[in-house]
Design a protein around this motif. Sequence first.
Motif, PDB file in Angstrom:
ATOM      1  N   VAL A   1       0.837  -1.193   0.000  1.00 31.55           N
ATOM      2  CA  VAL A   1       0.000   0.000   0.000  1.00 31.55           C
ATOM      3  C   VAL A   1       0.878   1.252   0.000  1.00 31.55           C
ATOM      4  O   VAL A   1       0.593   2.220  -0.715  1.00 31.55           O
ATOM      5  CB  VAL A   1      -0.950  -0.015   1.217  1.00 31.55           C
ATOM      6  CG1 VAL A   1      -1.711   1.310   1.318  1.00 31.55           C
ATOM      7  CG2 VAL A   1      -1.928  -1.184   1.116  1.00 31.55           C
ATOM      8  N   ASP A   2       1.935   1.241   0.782  1.00 36.62           N
ATOM      9  CA  ASP A   2       2.818   2.407   0.846  1.00 36.62           C
ATOM     10  C   ASP A   2       3.456   2.712  -0.505  1.00 36.62           C
ATOM     11  O   ASP A   2       3.552   3.875  -0.920  1.00 36.62           O
ATOM     12  CB  ASP A   2       3.919   2.196   1.894  1.00 36.62           C
ATOM     13  CG  ASP A   2       3.398   2.333   3.319  1.00 36.62           C
ATOM     14  OD1 ASP A   2       2.287   2.869   3.498  1.00 36.62           O
ATOM     15  OD2 ASP A   2       4.100   1.889   4.250  1.00 36.62           O
ATOM     16  N   TYR A   3       3.888   1.663  -1.199  1.00 34.77           N
ATOM     17  CA  TYR A   3       4.499   1.868  -2.514  1.00 34.77           C
ATOM     18  C   TYR A   3       3.470   2.458  -3.481  1.00 34.77           C
ATOM     19  O   TYR A   3       3.768   3.420  -4.216  1.00 34.77           O
ATOM     20  CB  TYR A   3       5.033   0.548  -3.062  1.00 34.77           C
ATOM     21  CG  TYR A   3       5.563   0.643  -4.476  1.00 34.77           C
ATOM     22  CD1 TYR A   3       6.851   1.103  -4.714  1.00 34.77           C
ATOM     23  CD2 TYR A   3       4.772   0.289  -5.566  1.00 34.77           C
ATOM     24  CE1 TYR A   3       7.341   1.202  -6.014  1.00 34.77           C
ATOM     25  CE2 TYR A   3       5.254   0.387  -6.863  1.00 34.77           C
ATOM     26  CZ  TYR A   3       6.540   0.847  -7.089  1.00 34.77           C
ATOM     27  OH  TYR A   3       7.018   0.963  -8.372  1.00 34.77           O
ATOM     28  N   ALA A   4       2.254   1.903  -3.478  1.00 37.65           N
ATOM     29  CA  ALA A   4       1.213   2.398  -4.376  1.00 37.65           C
ATOM     30  C   ALA A   4       0.880   3.856  -4.070  1.00 37.65           C
ATOM     31  O   ALA A   4       0.729   4.682  -4.980  1.00 37.65           O
ATOM     32  CB  ALA A   4      -0.040   1.528  -4.254  1.00 37.65           C
ATOM     33  N   LEU A   5       0.789   4.175  -2.788  1.00 39.07           N
ATOM     34  CA  LEU A   5       0.460   5.549  -2.415  1.00 39.07           C
ATOM     35  C   LEU A   5       1.574   6.506  -2.830  1.00 39.07           C
ATOM     36  O   LEU A   5       1.302   7.591  -3.363  1.00 39.07           O
ATOM     37  CB  LEU A   5       0.221   5.634  -0.900  1.00 39.07           C
ATOM     38  CG  LEU A   5      -0.093   7.027  -0.356  1.00 39.07           C
ATOM     39  CD1 LEU A   5      -1.323   7.616  -1.014  1.00 39.07           C
ATOM     40  CD2 LEU A   5      -0.269   6.983   1.156  1.00 39.07           C
TER      41      LEU A   5
ATOM     42  N   TRP B   1     -13.765  15.439   0.282  1.00 41.80           N
ATOM     43  CA  TRP B   1     -12.313  15.588   0.361  1.00 41.80           C
ATOM     44  C   TRP B   1     -11.782  16.768  -0.435  1.00 41.80           C
ATOM     45  O   TRP B   1     -10.570  16.918  -0.594  1.00 41.80           O
ATOM     46  CB  TRP B   1     -11.637  14.285  -0.069  1.00 41.80           C
ATOM     47  CG  TRP B   1     -11.971  13.134   0.843  1.00 41.80           C
ATOM     48  CD1 TRP B   1     -12.353  13.198   2.152  1.00 41.80           C
ATOM     49  CD2 TRP B   1     -11.955  11.745   0.510  1.00 41.80           C
ATOM     50  NE1 TRP B   1     -12.583  11.935   2.653  1.00 41.80           N
ATOM     51  CE2 TRP B   1     -12.345  11.021   1.670  1.00 41.80           C
ATOM     52  CE3 TRP B   1     -11.661  11.016  -0.649  1.00 41.80           C
ATOM     53  CZ2 TRP B   1     -12.437   9.627   1.702  1.00 41.80           C
ATOM     54  CZ3 TRP B   1     -11.757   9.627  -0.625  1.00 41.80           C
ATOM     55  CH2 TRP B   1     -12.134   8.949   0.548  1.00 41.80           C
ATOM     56  N   GLY B   2     -12.689  17.606  -0.954  1.00 41.46           N
ATOM     57  CA  GLY B   2     -12.259  18.846  -1.589  1.00 41.46           C
ATOM     58  C   GLY B   2     -12.209  18.831  -3.099  1.00 41.46           C
ATOM     59  O   GLY B   2     -11.725  19.790  -3.707  1.00 41.46           O
ATOM     60  N   GLY B   3     -12.715  17.762  -3.725  1.00 41.96           N
ATOM     61  CA  GLY B   3     -12.686  17.668  -5.181  1.00 41.96           C
ATOM     62  C   GLY B   3     -14.035  17.957  -5.810  1.00 41.96           C
ATOM     63  O   GLY B   3     -15.047  18.136  -5.132  1.00 41.96           O
ATOM     64  N   GLU B   4     -14.038  18.001  -7.134  1.00 44.16           N
ATOM     65  CA  GLU B   4     -15.250  18.217  -7.914  1.00 44.16           C
ATOM     66  C   GLU B   4     -15.463  16.998  -8.805  1.00 44.16           C
ATOM     67  O   GLU B   4     -14.784  16.827  -9.817  1.00 44.16           O
ATOM     68  CB  GLU B   4     -15.107  19.472  -8.776  1.00 44.16           C
ATOM     69  CG  GLU B   4     -16.398  19.957  -9.392  1.00 44.16           C
ATOM     70  CD  GLU B   4     -17.395  20.461  -8.365  1.00 44.16           C
ATOM     71  OE1 GLU B   4     -18.562  20.040  -8.446  1.00 44.16           O
ATOM     72  OE2 GLU B   4     -17.013  21.254  -7.483  1.00 44.16           O
ATOM     73  N   PRO B   5     -16.385  16.073  -8.428  1.00 46.20           N
ATOM     74  CA  PRO B   5     -16.561  14.860  -9.229  1.00 46.20           C
ATOM     75  C   PRO B   5     -17.261  15.146 -10.552  1.00 46.20           C
ATOM     76  O   PRO B   5     -18.139  16.007 -10.641  1.00 46.20           O
ATOM     77  CB  PRO B   5     -17.432  13.979  -8.321  1.00 46.20           C
ATOM     78  CG  PRO B   5     -18.179  14.940  -7.461  1.00 46.20           C
ATOM     79  CD  PRO B   5     -17.268  16.108  -7.250  1.00 46.20           C
TER      80      PRO B   5
ATOM     81  N   ARG C   1      -8.090   9.222  -1.102  1.00 42.83           N
ATOM     82  CA  ARG C   1      -8.238  10.345  -0.179  1.00 42.83           C
ATOM     83  C   ARG C   1      -6.958  11.186  -0.095  1.00 42.83           C
ATOM     84  O   ARG C   1      -7.017  12.419  -0.263  1.00 42.83           O
ATOM     85  CB  ARG C   1      -8.644   9.838   1.203  1.00 42.83           C
ATOM     86  CG  ARG C   1      -8.924  10.928   2.218  1.00 42.83           C
ATOM     87  CD  ARG C   1      -9.296  10.306   3.572  1.00 42.83           C
ATOM     88  NE  ARG C   1      -9.740  11.316   4.511  1.00 42.83           N
ATOM     89  CZ  ARG C   1      -8.944  12.062   5.271  1.00 42.83           C
ATOM     90  NH1 ARG C   1      -7.630  11.879   5.193  1.00 42.83           N
ATOM     91  NH2 ARG C   1      -9.432  12.959   6.106  1.00 42.83           N
ATOM     92  N   PRO C   2      -5.786  10.573   0.159  1.00 40.85           N
ATOM     93  CA  PRO C   2      -4.573  11.394   0.193  1.00 40.85           C
ATOM     94  C   PRO C   2      -4.289  12.103  -1.130  1.00 40.85           C
ATOM     95  O   PRO C   2      -3.776  13.229  -1.137  1.00 40.85           O
ATOM     96  CB  PRO C   2      -3.474  10.375   0.519  1.00 40.85           C
ATOM     97  CG  PRO C   2      -4.180   9.228   1.167  1.00 40.85           C
ATOM     98  CD  PRO C   2      -5.524   9.173   0.514  1.00 40.85           C
ATOM     99  N   ALA C   3      -4.629  11.445  -2.245  1.00 41.53           N
ATOM    100  CA  ALA C   3      -4.357  12.052  -3.549  1.00 41.53           C
ATOM    101  C   ALA C   3      -5.234  13.270  -3.797  1.00 41.53           C
ATOM    102  O   ALA C   3      -4.747  14.331  -4.227  1.00 41.53           O
ATOM    103  CB  ALA C   3      -4.572  11.011  -4.653  1.00 41.53           C
ATOM    104  N   VAL C   4      -6.534  13.143  -3.529  1.00 34.64           N
ATOM    105  CA  VAL C   4      -7.443  14.271  -3.741  1.00 34.64           C
ATOM    106  C   VAL C   4      -7.064  15.426  -2.820  1.00 34.64           C
ATOM    107  O   VAL C   4      -7.028  16.589  -3.234  1.00 34.64           O
ATOM    108  CB  VAL C   4      -8.909  13.839  -3.518  1.00 34.64           C
ATOM    109  CG1 VAL C   4      -9.843  15.051  -3.594  1.00 34.64           C
ATOM    110  CG2 VAL C   4      -9.330  12.804  -4.557  1.00 34.64           C
TER     111      VAL C   4
ATOM    112  N   GLU D   1      -3.938  16.102   5.660  1.00 39.01           N
ATOM    113  CA  GLU D   1      -4.537  14.869   6.162  1.00 39.01           C
ATOM    114  C   GLU D   1      -5.075  15.142   7.560  1.00 39.01           C
ATOM    115  O   GLU D   1      -4.339  15.558   8.449  1.00 39.01           O
ATOM    116  CB  GLU D   1      -3.473  13.755   6.221  1.00 39.01           C
ATOM    117  CG  GLU D   1      -3.199  13.123   4.874  1.00 39.01           C
ATOM    118  CD  GLU D   1      -4.393  12.326   4.365  1.00 39.01           C
ATOM    119  OE1 GLU D   1      -5.071  11.679   5.161  1.00 39.01           O
ATOM    120  OE2 GLU D   1      -4.649  12.385   3.159  1.00 39.01           O
ATOM    121  N   ASP D   2      -6.359  14.932   7.759  1.00 40.02           N
ATOM    122  CA  ASP D   2      -6.947  15.256   9.056  1.00 40.02           C
ATOM    123  C   ASP D   2      -7.995  14.223   9.471  1.00 40.02           C
ATOM    124  O   ASP D   2      -8.995  14.551  10.096  1.00 40.02           O
ATOM    125  CB  ASP D   2      -7.581  16.650   9.014  1.00 40.02           C
ATOM    126  CG  ASP D   2      -8.579  16.808   7.869  1.00 40.02           C
ATOM    127  OD1 ASP D   2      -8.794  15.838   7.109  1.00 40.02           O
ATOM    128  OD2 ASP D   2      -9.151  17.903   7.727  1.00 40.02           O
TER     129      ASP D   2
END
Length: 382
Positions: free
Chosen positions: A8-12, A201-205, A297-300, A308-309
């Motif tokens: 998961v860490d590598y992918a993130l 998460w702050g994006g516009e779908p 989530r981290p990406a958006v 991150e909160d």
Amino acid sequence: MFRKLSSVDYALDRLLDLCDPLEEREKIPIEDACGRVLASDALSPEDLPSFNRAAMDGYAVRSHETRGASQISPVRITEYVRVRTGAALPEGFDAVVMLEDSFLRGNVLEITAELTPYRNVSRIGEDVRSGDLVLSREHRLRPPDLALLGAVGIDSVEVFARPRVAVIPTGDELVHRSCVPAPGEAREINSIMICSYVKLWGGEPQLSGVIPDDRDAIKEVVKRCLGSDLILISGGTSVGDRDYAPGVLEEMGELMVHGIRLSPGRPTALGSVNGTPVVCLPGYPVAALASLYLLVRPAVKRLAHLREDLQRREARLSRKIPSRPGYITFARVSLKNGIADPVMVSGAGILSSVARADGFVLVPEDLEGLDEGERVEVHIFE
């Protein structure tokens, strides 16, 4: 079979490498700015308050005339002005005596407390000075922040644009949720969850229609979405004959990851097409949810200049959580009185397990589960 499972860490890390914070900006009224992120410092154009004002109800007085006043030896004055909280301090007066420290006898005011200059007065610029930094760049605006901006005369702000996130549900078996599915069909519901989280998460779908399990159709919709800042494909991500999404990603750009050591969530893929990051999410909703939280989530939030909160709470396990060594396990739990009760560990398609859960516990891949009574960190579902 998956050629190689990634951590998961590598992918993130690979995904975040593709997601530079957006620099596109827009100016909007403060009424529409709650939750948005400032793209530049907000400086006050004026003092707050812009005049000396009474900090409470009482009487405006000259402080030197109250010298020696006390309960047993009140001072009596005849020049004063009745004021209410927030009113301008009249010219020539420099303090306000509270109602409880004064008594009006006819035209004479008895004062029982000695006052210093500007006692019970909010002075010019006491809150904010003209030119002061009110809020810094990359601050996420909250309701009291908007009130402060309005108080100093700022009626619009420059904010970062929301990242545009294309959401592409795929699958021959999917029908609109308003339909009654026939045997072998299923209502398309992942897009509700995905789009809702993107907004949160702050994006516009930007949602496409359901795309069939067809390689050319998937390629065509990905081409149309390349103006987005992130593309999310739901379904068709595994290694079956009709799981086309990873292959399409490889043909059109770069497939960086196909399969991650996450349970549920293994059939997750990611890469890029013409510089646009693409995440292929599993079709099973709980597996999609796990990948949403740990990767999307981290990406958006990075694209949107947000920190991150995710809220976390410590709790004690009511019973053992089994896990598969070599995989991070996304275990749903309910919380009550500091006790985390596992709702379900496996079952990537059991969406009701999420509705009954308050959050999730991540079991590290180097462990064979967590024992009853063990203290854990619970990540709270938003």
